[in-house]
Motif scaffolding. Structure first.
Motif: not given
Length: 214
Positions: A67-83
């Motif tokens: 890749p030429k540059n850093n590319i960014k993606f936003f991924v949706n997540i719910e709080r309860r998944q982070l447990k």
């Protein structure tokens, strides 16, 4: 699962990132849906990026291995998944693989889930342990996440267009106060008209997203 990419622009009209979304989520009850399905959805999105072998930037295809540059993606997540420890470990592994190819993943924590066990202290521990980048989704005036935002938990705060329209003077003060203490960026979302874009531009907002943009 089928996905689509929604562009996020900077103040100069250049693409800053993409939000990866399900092509059709109208029938999904995000509040009550099972965590196993939610986790599978996130895995599918990250594996989609890993498996694809190429990504979109300025409507051009390029291989993720060079890749030429850093590319960014936003991924949706719910709080309860982070447990879930197992979920966190798999998630971290996928993000690390993408990071090797200069792909940054921002975890967009939705406003739908108010799991009080996943509080600011817990989320800060995850940031320190895994190096996660967090985004606050759909922030409105008087938002319940006010403490988290003011204490620098989020790398990006997505502000609802209604807040920009109805509380611009207060919003300006709040943004400037947070930027003074933390490296936090602000994003105006659901921008649908030129007048909304112009109003958002008058504030110290960094990024823009919505139906107005192609």
């Amino acid at each position: 699962m089928n996905f689509k990419l929604e562009k996020i622009f900077d103040r100069y009209g250049k693409i800053y990132a993409y939000e990866i979304l399900l092509s059709d989520s109208s029938q999904i009850d995000w509040v009550t849906i099972d965590c196993h399905w939610l986790n599978s959805n996130v895995y599918s999105q990250l594996n989609y990026l890993l498996r694809k072998g190429y990504l979109l930037e300025n409507n051009a295809l390029f291989c993720t291995s060079t890749p030429k540059n850093n590319i960014k993606f936003f991924v949706n997540i719910e709080r309860r998944q982070l447990k879930s420890i197992s979920f966190l470990n798999i998630l971290s592994g996928c993000i690390d693989k993408l990071r090797e190819n200069k792909v940054s993943i921002f975890l967009e924590i939705t406003e739908r889930d108010s799991d009080f066990e996943v509080d600011i202290n817990y989320l800060n521990k995850l940031k320190r342990k895994f190096g996660f980048l967090f985004v606050a989704d759909d922030v409105v005036e008087g938002d319940a996440r006010k403490e988290e935002i003011e204490n620098g938990l989020y790398d990006v705060v997505k502000v609802e267009s209604s807040y920009i329209t109805n509380g611009s003077s207060r919003l300006r003060e709040e943004i400037l106060a947070i930027k003074q203490n933390f490296d936090c960026k602000f994003l105006a979302e659901k921008i649908e008209t030129n007048s909304m874009h112009k109003e958002a531009l008058s504030l110290p907002i960094d990024y823009f997203q919505g139906y107005l943009y192609p």
